[in-house]
Design a protein around this motif. Structure first.
Motif, mmCIF file in Angstrom:
data_model
loop_
_atom_site.group_PDB
_atom_site.id
_atom_site.type_symbol
_atom_site.label_atom_id
_atom_site.label_comp_id
_atom_site.label_asym_id
_atom_site.label_seq_id
_atom_site.Cartn_x
_atom_site.Cartn_y
_atom_site.Cartn_z
ATOM 1 N N GLY A 111 11.220 3.279 -3.081
ATOM 2 C CA GLY A 111 10.514 2.043 -2.764
ATOM 3 C C GLY A 111 9.336 1.814 -3.682
ATOM 4 N N LEU A 112 8.629 2.896 -4.012
ATOM 5 C CA LEU A 112 7.470 2.786 -4.894
ATOM 6 C C LEU A 112 7.899 2.419 -6.318
ATOM 7 C CD1 LEU A 112 4.479 3.015 -5.467
ATOM 8 C CD2 LEU A 112 4.750 5.499 -5.677
ATOM 9 N N ARG A 113 8.960 3.032 -6.822
ATOM 10 C CA ARG A 113 9.426 2.718 -8.178
ATOM 11 C C ARG A 113 9.783 1.237 -8.301
ATOM 12 N NH1 ARG A 113 12.356 7.601 -7.491
ATOM 13 N NH2 ARG A 113 11.526 9.304 -8.760
ATOM 14 N N LEU A 114 10.509 0.737 -7.291
ATOM 15 C CA LEU A 114 10.919 -0.658 -7.328
ATOM 16 C C LEU A 114 9.711 -1.579 -7.154
ATOM 17 C CD1 LEU A 114 13.679 -1.708 -7.889
ATOM 18 C CD2 LEU A 114 14.098 -1.927 -5.431
ATOM 19 N N THR A 115 8.783 -1.170 -6.282
ATOM 20 C CA THR A 115 7.563 -1.953 -6.079
ATOM 21 C C THR A 115 6.768 -2.056 -7.380
ATOM 22 O OG1 THR A 115 7.392 -1.403 -3.722
ATOM 23 C CG2 THR A 115 5.353 -2.012 -4.850
ATOM 24 N N LYS A 116 6.607 -0.938 -8.066
ATOM 25 C CA LYS A 116 5.904 -0.950 -9.353
ATOM 26 C C LYS A 116 6.592 -1.894 -10.332
ATOM 27 C CE LYS A 116 4.619 2.010 -13.250
ATOM 28 N NZ LYS A 116 4.680 3.361 -13.845
ATOM 29 N N GLU A 124 5.164 10.417 -8.769
ATOM 30 C CA GLU A 124 5.372 11.794 -8.322
ATOM 31 C C GLU A 124 4.724 12.051 -6.970
ATOM 32 O OE1 GLU A 124 7.384 14.187 -9.501
ATOM 33 O OE2 GLU A 124 8.055 12.522 -10.733
ATOM 34 N N GLU A 125 3.552 11.484 -6.760
ATOM 35 C CA GLU A 125 2.854 11.670 -5.480
ATOM 36 C C GLU A 125 3.263 10.638 -4.448
ATOM 37 O OE1 GLU A 125 -1.336 11.927 -6.060
ATOM 38 O OE2 GLU A 125 -1.206 13.674 -7.392
ATOM 39 N N GLY A 126 4.033 9.646 -4.859
ATOM 40 C CA GLY A 126 4.488 8.614 -3.918
ATOM 41 C C GLY A 126 3.362 7.728 -3.431
ATOM 42 N N THR A 127 2.383 7.443 -4.316
ATOM 43 C CA THR A 127 1.215 6.668 -3.903
ATOM 44 C C THR A 127 0.988 5.456 -4.804
ATOM 45 O OG1 THR A 127 -0.289 8.011 -5.254
ATOM 46 C CG2 THR A 127 0.061 8.698 -2.959
ATOM 47 N N MET A 128 0.337 4.459 -4.234
ATOM 48 C CA MET A 128 -0.021 3.251 -4.965
ATOM 49 C C MET A 128 -1.460 2.884 -4.627
ATOM 50 S SD MET A 128 2.026 -0.383 -5.127
ATOM 51 C CE MET A 128 1.675 -1.004 -3.472
ATOM 52 N N THR A 129 -2.263 2.609 -5.662
ATOM 53 C CA THR A 129 -3.654 2.203 -5.471
ATOM 54 C C THR A 129 -3.724 0.683 -5.497
ATOM 55 O OG1 THR A 129 -4.372 4.208 -6.626
ATOM 56 C CG2 THR A 129 -6.010 2.467 -6.307
ATOM 57 N N VAL A 130 -4.424 0.115 -4.512
ATOM 58 C CA VAL A 130 -4.470 -1.343 -4.382
ATOM 59 C C VAL A 130 -5.892 -1.807 -4.073
ATOM 60 C CG1 VAL A 130 -2.091 -1.436 -3.560
ATOM 61 C CG2 VAL A 130 -3.950 -1.284 -1.900
ATOM 62 N N LYS A 131 -6.134 -3.086 -4.321
ATOM 63 C CA LYS A 131 -7.415 -3.692 -3.976
ATOM 64 C C LYS A 131 -7.504 -3.878 -2.462
ATOM 65 C CE LYS A 131 -7.137 -6.456 -8.210
ATOM 66 N NZ LYS A 131 -6.957 -7.838 -8.731
ATOM 67 N N PRO A 132 -8.717 -3.807 -1.910
ATOM 68 C CA PRO A 132 -8.860 -4.071 -0.476
ATOM 69 C C PRO A 132 -8.551 -5.528 -0.180
ATOM 70 C CG PRO A 132 -11.014 -3.870 -1.512
ATOM 71 C CD PRO A 132 -10.003 -3.492 -2.557
ATOM 72 N N ALA A 133 -7.786 -5.779 0.871
ATOM 73 C CA ALA A 133 -7.416 -7.140 1.240
ATOM 74 C C ALA A 133 -7.509 -7.312 2.751
ATOM 75 C CB ALA A 133 -5.999 -7.456 0.758
ATOM 76 N N GLU A 134 -7.874 -8.490 3.163
ATOM 77 C CA GLU A 134 -7.959 -8.827 4.580
ATOM 78 C C GLU A 134 -6.679 -9.540 4.994
ATOM 79 O OE1 GLU A 134 -10.499 -11.861 7.505
ATOM 80 O OE2 GLU A 134 -10.824 -11.848 5.338
ATOM 81 N N VAL A 135 -6.009 -9.030 6.028
ATOM 82 C CA VAL A 135 -4.767 -9.664 6.475
ATOM 83 C C VAL A 135 -5.089 -10.888 7.318
ATOM 84 C CG1 VAL A 135 -3.481 -7.500 6.426
ATOM 85 C CG2 VAL A 135 -4.576 -8.219 8.562
ATOM 86 N N PHE A 136 -4.100 -11.725 7.523
ATOM 87 C CA PHE A 136 -4.262 -12.911 8.359
ATOM 88 C C PHE A 136 -4.072 -12.525 9.822
ATOM 89 C CE2 PHE A 136 -2.709 -14.427 4.235
ATOM 90 C CZ PHE A 136 -3.739 -15.298 3.911
ATOM 91 N N GLY A 137 -5.097 -12.766 10.631
ATOM 92 C CA GLY A 137 -5.019 -12.361 12.028
ATOM 93 C C GLY A 137 -4.823 -10.863 12.129
ATOM 94 N N LYS A 138 -3.812 -10.445 12.863
ATOM 95 C CA LYS A 138 -3.463 -9.024 12.964
ATOM 96 C C LYS A 138 -2.242 -8.696 12.096
ATOM 97 C CE LYS A 138 -5.454 -8.510 17.564
ATOM 98 N NZ LYS A 138 -5.241 -8.144 18.987
#
Length: 228
Positions: free
Chosen positions: A53-58, A79-93
């Motif tokens: 999922g991460l490879r395809l997401t990248k 290799e670690e299965g991680t993705m670094t992203v900017k902080p974001a506020e979701v809509f509602g919950k």
């Protein structure tokens, strides 16, 4: 690094610099051991699904970056299965936004009186609330505005982004003779609410894709797309 959220398919950590780290799991959504991108429960665990999922997401996030379509993506560590992203506020919950190109899944279950299975749809955009207890109910743009979740102006931005991103994914899949039936996105606000961007992931676990009329499992989709 502090764990702030445990999700169905990812755990979320906050980093010292204020950005977030997403840790991809091997769990995928579905029911009774059958994968379903629209389900609101973990249905099964597929070994390697997290990194796939991460490879395809990248791959897709970098394709969007080239087209200057805004996302929260910064970088990833396969290799670690991680993705670094900017902080974001979701809509509602939290909202899920589906872009549909063929009538399948929950769309067909709801509108089967009028729609035939596999009927072509013209990038139909559908918004649902992330609410497991209420089976992720669909919600209209008027209701989103009245409930203070999303303004009508923001909805129009969301709709255009959804169709544009969906078309990018659809075009990339078509290069491998794969047809996209539907895809699920999540969005949020960054820059103190000034900009709406794509968040979360774009992977086989978020879409239904078919090749020669046959459904492609998430792990197989990664292999087709990235020729592993």
């Amino acid at each position: 690094m502090k764990l702030t959220y445990t999700g169905k398919t990812k755990d979320v950590y906050v980093l010292e610099d204020g950005n977030y780290l997403l840790k991809f799991k091997d769990d995928v959504t579905g029911e009774n051991g059958v994968f379903d991108p629209g389900a609101n429960t973990v249905g099964l665990t597929l070994e390697g699904a997290g990194k796939a999922g991460l490879r395809l997401t990248k791959f897709f996030f970098e394709a969007l970056k080239k087209k200057e379509i805004p996302t929260h993506y910064i970088d990833s560590n396969i290799e670690e299965g991680t993705m670094t992203v900017k902080p974001a506020e979701v809509f509602g919950k939290g909202l899920e936004v589906i872009c549909r190109y063929r009538a399948v899944g929950s769309f067909l279950r709801r509108y089967g009186m009028y729609a035939e299975e596999g009927q072509e749809l013209d990038g139909f955009v559908e918004v649902t609330l992330k609410d497991d207890d209420r089976q992720d109910p669909p919600i209209s743009n008027d209701a989103l505005d009245m409930l203070g979740i999303l303004s009508k102006e923001e909805y129009e931005v969301l709709k255009v982004l959804t169709q544009n991103i969906g078309n990018v994914v659809k075009e990339e899949l078509a290069k491998k003779d794969i047809e996209l039936y539907d895809i699920k996105f999540e969005f949020g606000r960054i820059e103190n609410g000034k900009e709406i961007v794509l968040i979360d992931e774009i992977s086989g676990g978020n879409m239904r894709a078919y090749k020669n009329g046959q459904y492609i499992e998430p792990l197989q989709l990664e292999k087709f797309m990235l020729e592993l």
